[in-house]
Design a protein around this motif. Structure first.
Motif, PDB file in Angstrom:
ATOM      1  N   VAL A 290       0.840  -1.200   0.000  1.00 18.62           N
ATOM      2  CA  VAL A 290       0.000   0.000   0.000  1.00 18.62           C
ATOM      3  C   VAL A 290       0.875   1.249   0.000  1.00 18.62           C
ATOM      4  O   VAL A 290       0.637   2.193  -0.765  1.00 18.62           O
ATOM      5  N   GLU A 291       1.912   1.270   0.848  1.00 13.28           N
ATOM      6  CA  GLU A 291       2.822   2.421   0.902  1.00 13.28           C
ATOM      7  C   GLU A 291       3.517   2.620  -0.433  1.00 13.28           C
ATOM      8  O   GLU A 291       3.655   3.748  -0.907  1.00 13.28           O
ATOM      9  N   SER A 292       3.937   1.540  -1.047  1.00 14.55           N
ATOM     10  CA  SER A 292       4.611   1.616  -2.336  1.00 14.55           C
ATOM     11  C   SER A 292       3.665   2.156  -3.407  1.00 14.55           C
ATOM     12  O   SER A 292       4.049   3.000  -4.224  1.00 14.55           O
ATOM     13  N   ARG A 293       2.454   1.681  -3.412  1.00 18.53           N
ATOM     14  CA  ARG A 293       1.459   2.139  -4.383  1.00 18.53           C
ATOM     15  C   ARG A 293       1.146   3.619  -4.167  1.00 18.53           C
ATOM     16  O   ARG A 293       1.043   4.387  -5.117  1.00 18.53           O
ATOM     17  N   LEU A 294       0.986   4.029  -2.896  1.00 21.31           N
ATOM     18  CA  LEU A 294       0.712   5.432  -2.588  1.00 21.31           C
ATOM     19  C   LEU A 294       1.884   6.310  -3.013  1.00 21.31           C
ATOM     20  O   LEU A 294       1.683   7.379  -3.603  1.00 21.31           O
ATOM     21  N   ALA A 295       3.098   5.857  -2.741  1.00 21.33           N
ATOM     22  CA  ALA A 295       4.281   6.630  -3.137  1.00 21.33           C
ATOM     23  C   ALA A 295       4.332   6.816  -4.648  1.00 21.33           C
ATOM     24  O   ALA A 295       4.668   7.899  -5.139  1.00 21.33           O
ATOM     25  N   ALA A 296       3.973   5.782  -5.396  1.00 24.63           N
ATOM     26  CA  ALA A 296       3.952   5.882  -6.857  1.00 24.63           C
ATOM     27  C   ALA A 296       2.890   6.873  -7.313  1.00 24.63           C
ATOM     28  O   ALA A 296       3.121   7.667  -8.239  1.00 24.63           O
ATOM     29  N   GLN A 297       1.728   6.846  -6.673  1.00 26.39           N
ATOM     30  CA  GLN A 297       0.662   7.784  -7.033  1.00 26.39           C
ATOM     31  C   GLN A 297       1.083   9.221  -6.734  1.00 26.39           C
ATOM     32  O   GLN A 297       0.836  10.131  -7.534  1.00 26.39           O
ATOM     33  N   ILE A 298       1.705   9.419  -5.586  1.00 25.11           N
ATOM     34  CA  ILE A 298       2.144  10.759  -5.185  1.00 25.11           C
ATOM     35  C   ILE A 298       3.194  11.285  -6.156  1.00 25.11           C
ATOM     36  O   ILE A 298       3.143  12.436  -6.577  1.00 25.11           O
ATOM     37  N   SER A 299       4.154  10.442  -6.528  1.00 23.76           N
ATOM     38  CA  SER A 299       5.218  10.898  -7.422  1.00 23.76           C
ATOM     39  C   SER A 299       4.702  11.204  -8.822  1.00 23.76           C
ATOM     40  O   SER A 299       5.337  11.947  -9.572  1.00 23.76           O
ATOM     41  N   ALA A 300       3.548  10.659  -9.180  1.00 28.20           N
ATOM     42  CA  ALA A 300       2.977  10.922 -10.500  1.00 28.20           C
ATOM     43  C   ALA A 300       2.227  12.253 -10.562  1.00 28.20           C
ATOM     44  O   ALA A 300       1.902  12.724 -11.652  1.00 28.20           O
ATOM     45  N   VAL A 301       1.975  12.859  -9.417  1.00 23.98           N
ATOM     46  CA  VAL A 301       1.219  14.123  -9.369  1.00 23.98           C
ATOM     47  C   VAL A 301       2.155  15.296  -9.636  1.00 23.98           C
ATOM     48  O   VAL A 301       3.242  15.380  -9.074  1.00 23.98           O
ATOM     49  N   ASP A 302       1.722  16.203 -10.484  1.00 24.24           N
ATOM     50  CA  ASP A 302       2.423  17.469 -10.679  1.00 24.24           C
ATOM     51  C   ASP A 302       1.846  18.446  -9.655  1.00 24.24           C
ATOM     52  O   ASP A 302       0.821  19.087  -9.896  1.00 24.24           O
ATOM     53  N   ALA A 303       2.504  18.506  -8.501  1.00 22.99           N
ATOM     54  CA  ALA A 303       1.984  19.296  -7.382  1.00 22.99           C
ATOM     55  C   ALA A 303       1.834  20.772  -7.750  1.00 22.99           C
ATOM     56  O   ALA A 303       0.877  21.429  -7.336  1.00 22.99           O
ATOM     57  N   GLY A 304       2.750  21.291  -8.531  1.00 19.84           N
ATOM     58  CA  GLY A 304       2.654  22.686  -8.950  1.00 19.84           C
ATOM     59  C   GLY A 304       1.435  22.940  -9.820  1.00 19.84           C
ATOM     60  O   GLY A 304       0.762  23.966  -9.680  1.00 19.84           O
ATOM     61  N   ALA A 305       1.140  22.001 -10.696  1.00 16.41           N
ATOM     62  CA  ALA A 305      -0.041  22.151 -11.559  1.00 16.41           C
ATOM     63  C   ALA A 305      -1.323  22.084 -10.741  1.00 16.41           C
ATOM     64  O   ALA A 305      -2.273  22.835 -11.005  1.00 16.41           O
TER      65      ALA A 305
END
Length: 122
Positions: free
Chosen positions: A8-23
């Motif tokens: 779950v942590e690994s999946r969440l980390a992947a989802q978070i890294s895919a987000v363009d936080a600035g956008a």
């Protein structure tokens, strides 16, 4: 073997890294009315919000490093030219510049090519 929690942590980390936080932040704050900002903020997912928070914390770390870099450079300027203390502080300042630069690049800064005006050759 990984546990369910690690998966779950690994999946969440992947989802978070895919987000363009600035956008995401621009989408929320890029409107003139409070109602539009609120509407877009409410549409942001939990993952979007976590990504923006993580990005903010990384920016805060870079700001702290940048402050420390400037502080070291100021200390260097106070030392007499040619002194061992100045040379050591110059070395430290250059190391800090490299770390700040690499940290900014890791956050996505400096990736777009800069436009350099060309000089006409006559």
């Amino acid at each position: 073997m990984s546990t369910a929690a690690e998966l779950v942590e690994s999946r969440l980390a992947a989802q978070i890294s895919a987000v363009d936080a600035g956008a995401v932040a621009e989408q929320i704050t890029g409107h003139s009315s409070h109602q539009a900002k609120q509407r877009f903020a409410m549409q942001a997912s939990t993952v979007d919000i976590i990504a923006m928070a993580a990005y903010l914390l990384r920016l805060q770390d870079v700001a702290d490093m940048t402050y420390d870099m400037f502080k070291t450079a100021d200390l260097m300027d106070e030392q007499p030219r040619g002194s061992a203390a100045r040379a050591e502080l110059l070395r430290e300042t250059r190391e800090k510049i490299a770390v700040v630069g690499a940290s900014l690049e890791a956050l996505g800064f400096g990736r777009s090519p800069t436009t350099v005006p060309t000089q006409s050759q006559e």
